[in-house]
Motif scaffolding. Structure first.
Motif, PDB file in Angstrom:
ATOM      1  N   ILE A  19       0.835  -1.197   0.000  1.00  0.00           N
ATOM      2  CA  ILE A  19       0.000   0.000   0.000  1.00  0.00           C
ATOM      3  C   ILE A  19       0.872   1.250   0.000  1.00  0.00           C
ATOM      4  O   ILE A  19       0.650   2.183  -0.783  1.00  0.00           O
ATOM      5  CB  ILE A  19      -0.951  -0.005   1.207  1.00  0.00           C
ATOM      6  CG1 ILE A  19      -2.004  -1.088   1.036  1.00  0.00           C
ATOM      7  CG2 ILE A  19      -1.613   1.349   1.394  1.00  0.00           C
ATOM      8  CD1 ILE A  19      -2.887  -1.287   2.233  1.00  0.00           C
ATOM      9  N   PHE A  20       1.882   1.281   0.854  1.00  0.00           N
ATOM     10  CA  PHE A  20       2.741   2.463   0.948  1.00  0.00           C
ATOM     11  C   PHE A  20       3.514   2.721  -0.337  1.00  0.00           C
ATOM     12  O   PHE A  20       3.737   3.867  -0.713  1.00  0.00           O
ATOM     13  CB  PHE A  20       3.722   2.320   2.112  1.00  0.00           C
ATOM     14  CG  PHE A  20       3.088   2.499   3.462  1.00  0.00           C
ATOM     15  CD1 PHE A  20       2.108   3.449   3.665  1.00  0.00           C
ATOM     16  CD2 PHE A  20       3.481   1.707   4.517  1.00  0.00           C
ATOM     17  CE1 PHE A  20       1.532   3.615   4.910  1.00  0.00           C
ATOM     18  CE2 PHE A  20       2.903   1.872   5.766  1.00  0.00           C
ATOM     19  CZ  PHE A  20       1.925   2.826   5.961  1.00  0.00           C
ATOM     20  N   MET A  21       3.946   1.697  -1.020  1.00  0.00           N
ATOM     21  CA  MET A  21       4.788   1.881  -2.190  1.00  0.00           C
ATOM     22  C   MET A  21       4.012   1.998  -3.502  1.00  0.00           C
ATOM     23  O   MET A  21       4.600   2.312  -4.530  1.00  0.00           O
ATOM     24  CB  MET A  21       5.783   0.709  -2.303  1.00  0.00           C
ATOM     25  CG  MET A  21       6.704   0.642  -1.108  1.00  0.00           C
ATOM     26  SD  MET A  21       7.457   2.213  -0.692  1.00  0.00           S
ATOM     27  CE  MET A  21       8.963   2.104  -1.556  1.00  0.00           C
ATOM     28  N   THR A  22       2.709   1.749  -3.502  1.00  0.00           N
ATOM     29  CA  THR A  22       1.938   1.878  -4.743  1.00  0.00           C
ATOM     30  C   THR A  22       0.937   3.028  -4.683  1.00  0.00           C
ATOM     31  O   THR A  22       0.908   3.861  -5.575  1.00  0.00           O
ATOM     32  CB  THR A  22       1.193   0.575  -5.073  1.00  0.00           C
ATOM     33  OG1 THR A  22       0.349   0.218  -3.965  1.00  0.00           O
ATOM     34  CG2 THR A  22       2.153  -0.543  -5.376  1.00  0.00           C
ATOM     35  N   LEU A  23       0.157   3.088  -3.658  1.00  0.00           N
ATOM     36  CA  LEU A  23      -0.913   4.085  -3.621  1.00  0.00           C
ATOM     37  C   LEU A  23      -0.436   5.461  -3.180  1.00  0.00           C
ATOM     38  O   LEU A  23      -0.757   6.469  -3.800  1.00  0.00           O
ATOM     39  CB  LEU A  23      -2.033   3.613  -2.691  1.00  0.00           C
ATOM     40  CG  LEU A  23      -2.750   2.332  -3.112  1.00  0.00           C
ATOM     41  CD1 LEU A  23      -3.776   1.963  -2.062  1.00  0.00           C
ATOM     42  CD2 LEU A  23      -3.398   2.506  -4.460  1.00  0.00           C
ATOM     43  N   ILE A  24       0.321   5.516  -2.119  1.00  0.00           N
ATOM     44  CA  ILE A  24       0.698   6.802  -1.540  1.00  0.00           C
ATOM     45  C   ILE A  24       1.633   7.604  -2.442  1.00  0.00           C
ATOM     46  O   ILE A  24       1.402   8.794  -2.644  1.00  0.00           O
ATOM     47  CB  ILE A  24       1.257   6.592  -0.117  1.00  0.00           C
ATOM     48  CG1 ILE A  24       0.120   6.106   0.779  1.00  0.00           C
ATOM     49  CG2 ILE A  24       1.859   7.871   0.422  1.00  0.00           C
ATOM     50  CD1 ILE A  24       0.531   5.743   2.174  1.00  0.00           C
ATOM     51  N   PRO A  25       2.685   7.017  -3.053  1.00  0.00           N
ATOM     52  CA  PRO A  25       3.532   7.835  -3.940  1.00  0.00           C
ATOM     53  C   PRO A  25       2.781   8.373  -5.159  1.00  0.00           C
ATOM     54  O   PRO A  25       3.051   9.487  -5.595  1.00  0.00           O
ATOM     55  CB  PRO A  25       4.643   6.881  -4.365  1.00  0.00           C
ATOM     56  CG  PRO A  25       4.724   5.902  -3.268  1.00  0.00           C
ATOM     57  CD  PRO A  25       3.325   5.725  -2.790  1.00  0.00           C
ATOM     58  N   THR A  26       1.845   7.617  -5.696  1.00  0.00           N
ATOM     59  CA  THR A  26       1.093   8.129  -6.840  1.00  0.00           C
ATOM     60  C   THR A  26       0.208   9.305  -6.444  1.00  0.00           C
ATOM     61  O   THR A  26       0.058  10.249  -7.211  1.00  0.00           O
ATOM     62  CB  THR A  26       0.236   7.014  -7.469  1.00  0.00           C
ATOM     63  OG1 THR A  26      -0.611   6.452  -6.471  1.00  0.00           O
ATOM     64  CG2 THR A  26       1.119   5.920  -8.044  1.00  0.00           C
ATOM     65  N   LYS A  27      -0.348   9.259  -5.247  1.00  0.00           N
ATOM     66  CA  LYS A  27      -1.155  10.388  -4.793  1.00  0.00           C
ATOM     67  C   LYS A  27      -0.298  11.611  -4.493  1.00  0.00           C
ATOM     68  O   LYS A  27      -0.694  12.737  -4.778  1.00  0.00           O
ATOM     69  CB  LYS A  27      -1.965  10.006  -3.549  1.00  0.00           C
ATOM     70  CG  LYS A  27      -3.107   9.064  -3.843  1.00  0.00           C
ATOM     71  CD  LYS A  27      -3.953   8.854  -2.613  1.00  0.00           C
ATOM     72  CE  LYS A  27      -5.162   8.032  -2.921  1.00  0.00           C
ATOM     73  NZ  LYS A  27      -6.165   8.761  -3.656  1.00  0.00           N
ATOM     74  N   VAL A  28       0.872  11.405  -3.937  1.00  0.00           N
ATOM     75  CA  VAL A  28       1.754  12.526  -3.621  1.00  0.00           C
ATOM     76  C   VAL A  28       2.297  13.157  -4.904  1.00  0.00           C
ATOM     77  O   VAL A  28       2.341  14.376  -5.040  1.00  0.00           O
ATOM     78  CB  VAL A  28       2.901  12.067  -2.698  1.00  0.00           C
ATOM     79  CG1 VAL A  28       3.958  13.134  -2.553  1.00  0.00           C
ATOM     80  CG2 VAL A  28       2.348  11.688  -1.335  1.00  0.00           C
ATOM     81  N   ALA A  30       0.932  13.158  -7.816  1.00  0.00           N
ATOM     82  CA  ALA A  30      -0.135  13.754  -8.610  1.00  0.00           C
ATOM     83  C   ALA A  30      -0.594  15.089  -8.035  1.00  0.00           C
ATOM     84  O   ALA A  30      -1.378  15.794  -8.667  1.00  0.00           O
ATOM     85  CB  ALA A  30      -1.328  12.800  -8.685  1.00  0.00           C
ATOM     86  N   HIS A  31      -0.090  15.451  -6.863  1.00  0.00           N
ATOM     87  CA  HIS A  31      -0.493  16.695  -6.219  1.00  0.00           C
ATOM     88  C   HIS A  31       0.079  17.884  -6.970  1.00  0.00           C
ATOM     89  O   HIS A  31       1.247  17.898  -7.352  1.00  0.00           O
ATOM     90  CB  HIS A  31       0.000  16.713  -4.769  1.00  0.00           C
ATOM     91  CG  HIS A  31      -0.376  17.949  -4.027  1.00  0.00           C
ATOM     92  ND1 HIS A  31      -1.653  18.189  -3.600  1.00  0.00           N
ATOM     93  CD2 HIS A  31       0.357  19.014  -3.649  1.00  0.00           C
ATOM     94  CE1 HIS A  31      -1.685  19.369  -2.982  1.00  0.00           C
ATOM     95  NE2 HIS A  31      -0.466  19.880  -3.003  1.00  0.00           N
ATOM     96  N   GLU A  32      -0.747  18.874  -7.206  1.00  0.00           N
ATOM     97  CA  GLU A  32      -0.298  20.097  -7.864  1.00  0.00           C
ATOM     98  C   GLU A  32      -0.202  21.203  -6.826  1.00  0.00           C
ATOM     99  O   GLU A  32      -1.145  21.456  -6.081  1.00  0.00           O
ATOM    100  CB  GLU A  32      -1.271  20.496  -8.965  1.00  0.00           C
ATOM    101  CG  GLU A  32      -1.285  19.523 -10.125  1.00  0.00           C
ATOM    102  CD  GLU A  32      -2.205  19.982 -11.232  1.00  0.00           C
ATOM    103  OE1 GLU A  32      -2.685  21.122 -11.158  1.00  0.00           O
ATOM    104  OE2 GLU A  32      -2.448  19.193 -12.137  1.00  0.00           O
ATOM    105  N   TYR A  33       0.932  21.852  -6.801  1.00  0.00           N
ATOM    106  CA  TYR A  33       1.155  22.904  -5.830  1.00  0.00           C
ATOM    107  C   TYR A  33       0.566  24.211  -6.353  1.00  0.00           C
ATOM    108  O   TYR A  33       0.684  24.512  -7.548  1.00  0.00           O
ATOM    109  CB  TYR A  33       2.646  23.059  -5.562  1.00  0.00           C
ATOM    110  CG  TYR A  33       3.229  21.845  -4.895  1.00  0.00           C
ATOM    111  CD1 TYR A  33       3.052  21.639  -3.540  1.00  0.00           C
ATOM    112  CD2 TYR A  33       3.921  20.898  -5.621  1.00  0.00           C
ATOM    113  CE1 TYR A  33       3.572  20.521  -2.915  1.00  0.00           C
ATOM    114  CE2 TYR A  33       4.441  19.780  -5.010  1.00  0.00           C
ATOM    115  CZ  TYR A  33       4.258  19.599  -3.658  1.00  0.00           C
ATOM    116  OH  TYR A  33       4.763  18.480  -3.052  1.00  0.00           O
TER     117      TYR A  33
END
Length: 54
Positions: A19-28, A30-33
């Motif tokens: 979960i930590f290595m697949t879902l969380i990095p993609t969400k981080v 994809a974040h636009e500042y």
């Protein structure tokens, strides 16, 4: 001592890391500042030299 049996804990560890290595990095990633640093860097600022009267 049942807490030393790695069978249930290893599966939980692997599942958590999946979960930590697949879902969380993609969400981080994809974040636009809201403040784009490239837009500020594209504008040239005019610098003025100081005239020191020594």
């Amino acid at each position: 001592m049942p807490q030393l049996d790695p069978a249930p804990w290893f599966a939980t560890l692997v599942f958590a890391w999946v979960i930590f290595m697949t879902l969380i990095p993609t969400k981080v990633l994809a974040h636009e500042y809201p403040n784009d640093p490239l837009a500020i860097a594209a504008e040239k600022t005019k610098t003025h030299s100081w005239n020191w009267q020594w």
